[in-house]
Design a protein around this motif. Structure first.
Motif, PDB file in Angstrom:
ATOM      1  N   GLY A 128     -31.010  32.704  61.575  1.00 54.79           N
ATOM      2  CA  GLY A 128     -30.707  32.151  63.064  1.00 54.79           C
ATOM      3  C   GLY A 128     -29.983  32.996  63.932  1.00 54.79           C
ATOM      4  O   GLY A 128     -30.116  32.700  65.185  1.00 54.79           O
ATOM      5  N   ASN A 129     -29.636  34.070  63.498  1.00 52.80           N
ATOM      6  CA  ASN A 129     -28.766  35.117  64.598  1.00 52.80           C
ATOM      7  C   ASN A 129     -29.405  36.160  65.079  1.00 52.80           C
ATOM      8  O   ASN A 129     -28.958  36.512  66.266  1.00 52.80           O
ATOM      9  CB  ASN A 129     -27.570  35.678  63.719  1.00 52.80           C
ATOM     10  N   TYR A 130     -30.706  36.125  65.118  1.00 50.29           N
ATOM     11  CA  TYR A 130     -31.629  37.175  65.338  1.00 50.29           C
ATOM     12  C   TYR A 130     -33.062  36.731  65.427  1.00 50.29           C
ATOM     13  O   TYR A 130     -33.688  36.480  64.322  1.00 50.29           O
ATOM     14  CB  TYR A 130     -31.408  38.536  64.590  1.00 50.29           C
ATOM     15  N   GLU A 131     -33.627  36.611  66.634  1.00 55.32           N
ATOM     16  CA  GLU A 131     -35.117  35.891  66.736  1.00 55.32           C
ATOM     17  C   GLU A 131     -35.968  37.242  66.626  1.00 55.32           C
ATOM     18  O   GLU A 131     -36.097  38.145  67.535  1.00 55.32           O
ATOM     19  CB  GLU A 131     -35.162  35.167  67.873  1.00 55.32           C
ATOM     20  N   THR A 132     -36.898  37.065  65.569  1.00 54.32           N
ATOM     21  CA  THR A 132     -37.802  38.210  65.271  1.00 54.32           C
ATOM     22  C   THR A 132     -39.203  38.124  65.852  1.00 54.32           C
ATOM     23  O   THR A 132     -39.757  39.012  66.072  1.00 54.32           O
ATOM     24  CB  THR A 132     -37.565  38.754  63.858  1.00 54.32           C
ATOM     25  N   THR A 133     -39.570  36.968  65.614  1.00 54.26           N
ATOM     26  CA  THR A 133     -41.148  36.661  65.613  1.00 54.26           C
ATOM     27  C   THR A 133     -41.406  35.871  66.844  1.00 54.26           C
ATOM     28  O   THR A 133     -40.430  34.703  67.074  1.00 54.26           O
ATOM     29  CB  THR A 133     -41.584  35.926  64.391  1.00 54.26           C
ATOM     30  N   GLY A 134     -42.611  35.765  67.404  1.00 58.70           N
ATOM     31  CA  GLY A 134     -42.886  34.830  68.373  1.00 58.70           C
ATOM     32  C   GLY A 134     -42.960  35.315  69.871  1.00 58.70           C
ATOM     33  O   GLY A 134     -42.773  36.597  69.930  1.00 58.70           O
ATOM     34  N   TYR A 135     -42.938  34.497  70.779  1.00 59.01           N
ATOM     35  CA  TYR A 135     -43.214  34.873  72.269  1.00 59.01           C
ATOM     36  C   TYR A 135     -41.899  34.207  73.172  1.00 59.01           C
ATOM     37  O   TYR A 135     -42.046  34.442  74.323  1.00 59.01           O
ATOM     38  CB  TYR A 135     -44.401  34.583  72.791  1.00 59.01           C
ATOM     39  N   GLY A 136     -40.996  33.751  72.360  1.00 60.99           N
ATOM     40  CA  GLY A 136     -40.001  33.082  73.253  1.00 60.99           C
ATOM     41  C   GLY A 136     -40.240  31.788  73.762  1.00 60.99           C
ATOM     42  O   GLY A 136     -41.062  31.281  73.348  1.00 60.99           O
ATOM     43  N   TYR A 137     -39.292  31.108  74.754  1.00 55.05           N
ATOM     44  CA  TYR A 137     -39.413  29.802  75.019  1.00 55.05           C
ATOM     45  C   TYR A 137     -40.491  29.581  76.348  1.00 55.05           C
ATOM     46  O   TYR A 137     -40.695  28.490  76.540  1.00 55.05           O
ATOM     47  CB  TYR A 137     -37.937  29.491  75.804  1.00 55.05           C
ATOM     48  N   GLY A 138     -41.089  30.794  76.704  1.00 56.15           N
ATOM     49  CA  GLY A 138     -42.226  30.719  77.610  1.00 56.15           C
ATOM     50  C   GLY A 138     -41.902  30.329  78.967  1.00 56.15           C
ATOM     51  O   GLY A 138     -40.566  30.308  79.456  1.00 56.15           O
ATOM     52  N   PRO A 139     -42.955  30.421  79.742  1.00 54.94           N
ATOM     53  CA  PRO A 139     -42.860  30.247  81.499  1.00 54.94           C
ATOM     54  C   PRO A 139     -42.330  28.585  81.715  1.00 54.94           C
ATOM     55  O   PRO A 139     -42.907  27.917  81.349  1.00 54.94           O
ATOM     56  CB  PRO A 139     -44.095  30.629  81.920  1.00 54.94           C
ATOM     57  N   GLY A 140     -41.683  28.568  82.747  1.00 58.05           N
ATOM     58  CA  GLY A 140     -41.362  27.317  83.412  1.00 58.05           C
ATOM     59  C   GLY A 140     -42.546  26.770  84.023  1.00 58.05           C
ATOM     60  O   GLY A 140     -43.155  27.428  84.890  1.00 58.05           O
ATOM     61  N   VAL A 141     -43.043  25.513  83.948  1.00 52.08           N
ATOM     62  CA  VAL A 141     -44.199  25.073  84.448  1.00 52.08           C
ATOM     63  C   VAL A 141     -44.150  23.446  84.903  1.00 52.08           C
ATOM     64  O   VAL A 141     -43.423  22.754  84.193  1.00 52.08           O
ATOM     65  CB  VAL A 141     -45.534  25.101  83.489  1.00 52.08           C
ATOM     66  N   GLY A 142     -44.637  23.187  86.020  1.00 49.17           N
ATOM     67  CA  GLY A 142     -44.281  21.849  86.572  1.00 49.17           C
ATOM     68  C   GLY A 142     -45.156  21.535  87.757  1.00 49.17           C
ATOM     69  O   GLY A 142     -45.699  22.786  88.458  1.00 49.17           O
ATOM     70  N   GLU A 143     -45.476  20.238  88.155  1.00 47.47           N
ATOM     71  CA  GLU A 143     -46.365  20.212  89.249  1.00 47.47           C
ATOM     72  C   GLU A 143     -45.641  20.881  90.522  1.00 47.47           C
ATOM     73  O   GLU A 143     -44.688  20.347  90.916  1.00 47.47           O
ATOM     74  CB  GLU A 143     -46.397  18.688  89.531  1.00 47.47           C
ATOM     75  N   GLY A 144     -46.502  21.742  91.161  1.00 45.62           N
ATOM     76  CA  GLY A 144     -46.039  22.273  92.401  1.00 45.62           C
ATOM     77  C   GLY A 144     -45.058  23.347  92.262  1.00 45.62           C
ATOM     78  O   GLY A 144     -44.676  24.163  93.255  1.00 45.62           O
ATOM     79  N   TYR A 145     -44.801  23.823  91.046  1.00 43.99           N
ATOM     80  CA  TYR A 145     -43.834  24.827  90.776  1.00 43.99           C
ATOM     81  C   TYR A 145     -44.435  26.254  91.131  1.00 43.99           C
ATOM     82  O   TYR A 145     -45.738  26.343  91.080  1.00 43.99           O
ATOM     83  CB  TYR A 145     -43.211  24.914  89.435  1.00 43.99           C
ATOM     84  N   ASP A 146     -43.649  27.084  91.650  1.00 46.44           N
ATOM     85  CA  ASP A 146     -44.281  28.330  92.254  1.00 46.44           C
ATOM     86  C   ASP A 146     -43.755  29.842  91.853  1.00 46.44           C
ATOM     87  O   ASP A 146     -43.881  30.743  92.418  1.00 46.44           O
ATOM     88  CB  ASP A 146     -44.227  28.374  93.949  1.00 46.44           C
ATOM     89  N   LYS A 147     -43.237  29.732  90.691  1.00 48.56           N
ATOM     90  CA  LYS A 147     -42.608  31.023  90.024  1.00 48.56           C
ATOM     91  C   LYS A 147     -42.912  31.138  88.609  1.00 48.56           C
ATOM     92  O   LYS A 147     -43.046  29.981  87.800  1.00 48.56           O
ATOM     93  CB  LYS A 147     -41.085  31.022  90.215  1.00 48.56           C
ATOM     94  N   ILE A 148     -43.097  32.286  87.823  1.00 54.70           N
ATOM     95  CA  ILE A 148     -43.453  32.566  86.543  1.00 54.70           C
ATOM     96  C   ILE A 148     -42.043  33.214  86.200  1.00 54.70           C
ATOM     97  O   ILE A 148     -42.030  34.390  86.366  1.00 54.70           O
ATOM     98  CB  ILE A 148     -44.757  33.520  86.690  1.00 54.70           C
ATOM     99  N   ILE A 149     -41.256  32.526  85.399  1.00 50.78           N
ATOM    100  CA  ILE A 149     -40.172  32.810  84.828  1.00 50.78           C
ATOM    101  C   ILE A 149     -39.997  32.368  83.440  1.00 50.78           C
ATOM    102  O   ILE A 149     -40.155  31.061  83.175  1.00 50.78           O
ATOM    103  CB  ILE A 149     -39.066  32.015  85.353  1.00 50.78           C
TER     104      ILE A 149
END
Length: 299
Positions: free
Chosen positions: A150-171
């Motif tokens: 649990g101290n070091y994340e090695t696999t996968g793509y992370g928590y991903g982009p924020g998405v919502g109705e009308g949202y205008d940024k890819i973070i």
């Protein structure tokens, strides 16, 4: 960072922390260890809605938009078996019947269905696993760092982009524990989301869902969950031997479902079967009981 996004100097970014508004949450992606399949977790951080079922319904739409941005034209949706899952399933089926096009996944378990279990998580059964953001956050951490304690994340793509109705940024979000291999994939995930115009895809999905009655369906759920001025007293019918189990009732609605049967003179008890909550009734009243539960919106 926000200035660069607003001025379109950059199309997206990866960061450890960002204050998303209510209505926006991140859609993560993992590699399921059982079969090595990619699986989208919708969602992993942020708050899509303060009402659990409403949030999970919108998480589904967010997940579908992200899946399409990742090149999955017809993503299959599964609902993680957490509190509220059956209510989400009913709402999504209604949305589907009213014209919002998507496909449910089928659980690996013998009884199938779109509500997913633990082995479906490990196998990566659905393309999109719908859950609440707290559970999704936990899942991302487990899948990313189960080999490191649990101290070091090695696999996968992370928590991903924020998405919502009308949202205008890819973070896209990563954590303080995210290691270089995961951050590398998070950057690719962000770039793919920007390249395939995730924001436009999300707008299209919400437009289609709203055309199919999304707001009306959610409105009915919220109205139903408003606290009553006074709880109606319902007398329990005479006890019977109950051996017939009715599955598919959400744990949050189990007691209300029993009370709805009592009101019709049908004795029932709540219980827990091997696949989740059940309402127990007598064999001779089983058909009538199912009809009452359907009529009252519990199935």
């Amino acid at each position: 960072m926000v200035e660069l996004l607003d001025s379109k100097v950059i199309d997206g970014c990866v960061t450890q922390h960002f204050d998303f508004p209510i209505g926006v949450s991140t859609v993560g992606k993992v590699i399921a260890p059982g079969l090595g399949r990619e699986m989208i977790i919708a969602t992993t951080t942020g708050t899509t809605a303060t009402h659990r079922v409403e949030g999970m319904i919108k998480n589904t739409i967010n997940g579908i938009a992200v899946a399409k941005a990742c090149g999955i034209e017809e993503p299959k949706v599964g609902i993680l078996n957490v509190d509220g899952a059956r209510g989400v399933e009913r709402a999504l089926k209604e949305l589907q019947s009213r014209g919002y096009k998507f496909t449910f996944s089928e659980s690996l378990r013998a009884d199938g269905g779109s509500v997913m279990r633990g082995n479906d998580l490990l196998a990566g059964t659905p393309d999109i696993m719908v859950c609440d953001s707290l559970t999704g956050n936990l899942l991302i951490k487990i899948f990313a760092s189960f080999t490191t304690g649990g101290n070091y994340e090695t696999t996968g793509y992370g928590y991903g982009p924020g998405v919502g109705e009308g949202y205008d940024k890819i973070i896209n979000i990563v954590s303080r524990a995210s290691g270089a291999p995961l951050i590398c994939e998070a950057l690719k995930y962000c770039a793919l989301s920007a390249k395939n115009n995730l924001l436009k895809l999300a707008d299209i999905e919400y437009k289609n869902a709203n055309a199919a009655g999304l707001k009306e369906i959610i409105g009915k759920i919220l109205e139903k969950d408003k606290p009553a001025a006074a709880v109606e007293e319902v007398k329990m019918p005479p006890k019977k031997v109950v051996t017939y189990g009715i599955p598919g009732i959400d744990i949050l609605e189990l007691e209300d479902a029993c009370r709805s049967l009592w009101k019709e003179g049908i004795y029932s008890e709540s219980g827990m079967g091997c696949t989740g909550p059940i309402v127990l009734v007598s064999e001779d009243e089983s058909e009538n009981a199912v009809n009452v539960l359907i009529k009252n919106g519990f199935k």
